[in-house]
Scaffold this motif. Sequence first.
Motif, mmCIF file in Angstrom:
data_model
loop_
_atom_site.group_PDB
_atom_site.id
_atom_site.type_symbol
_atom_site.label_atom_id
_atom_site.label_comp_id
_atom_site.label_asym_id
_atom_site.label_seq_id
_atom_site.Cartn_x
_atom_site.Cartn_y
_atom_site.Cartn_z
ATOM 1 N N ARG A 1 4.694 3.027 6.437
ATOM 2 C CA ARG A 1 5.376 2.541 5.233
ATOM 3 C C ARG A 1 5.131 3.496 4.061
ATOM 4 O O ARG A 1 6.053 3.829 3.301
ATOM 5 C CB ARG A 1 4.854 1.156 4.867
ATOM 6 N N ARG B 1 0.886 0.943 10.802
ATOM 7 C CA ARG B 1 2.060 0.343 10.154
ATOM 8 C C ARG B 1 2.081 0.658 8.658
ATOM 9 O O ARG B 1 3.112 1.035 8.111
ATOM 10 C CB ARG B 1 2.049 -1.174 10.369
ATOM 11 N N SER B 2 0.932 0.514 7.993
ATOM 12 C CA SER B 2 0.868 0.762 6.555
ATOM 13 C C SER B 2 1.064 2.243 6.239
ATOM 14 O O SER B 2 1.703 2.595 5.246
ATOM 15 C CB SER B 2 -0.471 0.286 5.996
ATOM 16 N N THR C 1 8.753 -4.558 -3.150
ATOM 17 C CA THR C 1 8.904 -3.251 -2.503
ATOM 18 C C THR C 1 8.615 -2.137 -3.484
ATOM 19 O O THR C 1 7.941 -1.149 -3.151
ATOM 20 C CB THR C 1 10.327 -3.099 -1.945
ATOM 21 N N SER D 1 7.142 6.654 4.465
ATOM 22 C CA SER D 1 8.551 6.410 4.159
ATOM 23 C C SER D 1 8.789 6.446 2.648
ATOM 24 O O SER D 1 9.785 7.017 2.174
ATOM 25 C CB SER D 1 8.975 5.048 4.725
#
Length: 307
Positions: free
Chosen positions: A82, A78-79, A27, A85
Amino acid sequence: MISAALADALDRWLVHSGAIEGKAGATLVAYRHDVSTFLTFMTLHHGGPQGFAAIAQIEVADMRAWMAQMRGTGLSSRSLARALSAVKGFYTWLAAREGFEPTAVLAARAPKFQRNLPRPLEVDDARRLMDRVEVQSNEPWVAARDLAVITLLYGSGLRISEALSLTGEDYPLPDVLRMTGKGGKQRLVPVLPIAAAAVKDYVRRTPYAPVAGAPLFRGVRGGALSPRIIQKMIEQVRLQLGLPASATPHALRHSFATHLLAAGGDLRSIQELLGHASLSTTQAYTAVDAAHLMQIYDRAHPRARSE
């Protein structure tokens, strides 16, 4: 392309995210890439090095330009969500330390995307899979090991990484396991008697006795059991039984939640068992048909009970 001050701030935020928030190594690697890409874009977008003063002046139009540029490179929704975020996390942390207002960045909305949920196995298919796992290996202790791991995935909703993180100190398994999941979040997981019995049978058969500090589940040479071994074993069983490609170790955790909900379990309890931070994650994770959810609602709603 990034100023030394911002590069240092990014390093410190990543250390904070790992040490304080418990973010996993993979992560943190993704965070570094996403935030570095964002800061590099802002440097080019404004035509000069971006120090704290400049980065504090980011506006909504700047965020839109960055997101448009990212989508233009073919990045999926989606990427991009991410990446946004990660940027928001870094910007919030930096704003608190440098004393500027992060509203423009925090107001940016992530693009909507369809969640790809793992499909649960049917109850009968889950039974068939476990029965086949029990006889899959010619080595009795390996077969017992594989069955013990699978039983923990399906019977307790563990992630495969969590099951394989058990050590000699965890044996014999207690009635309740304290597991540390994603983000360092801890939860209590009841251990079914059948799971405890499967692990006990494995320990009785294995040539590697439980040792403090050593993995409970071992490979054939005595080292830590690799998740890939379990994944390959389930792939073989799936092909033999004609099960769909969605039959994976993670699908067993998903099946645990879905079958528990179908049997009348409540979402809040399942959320705690799975270790989800929010109930919305559990709602998306447990793919139960709308008709069954309405039946649960009708039984639980005060008005329904009073009629």
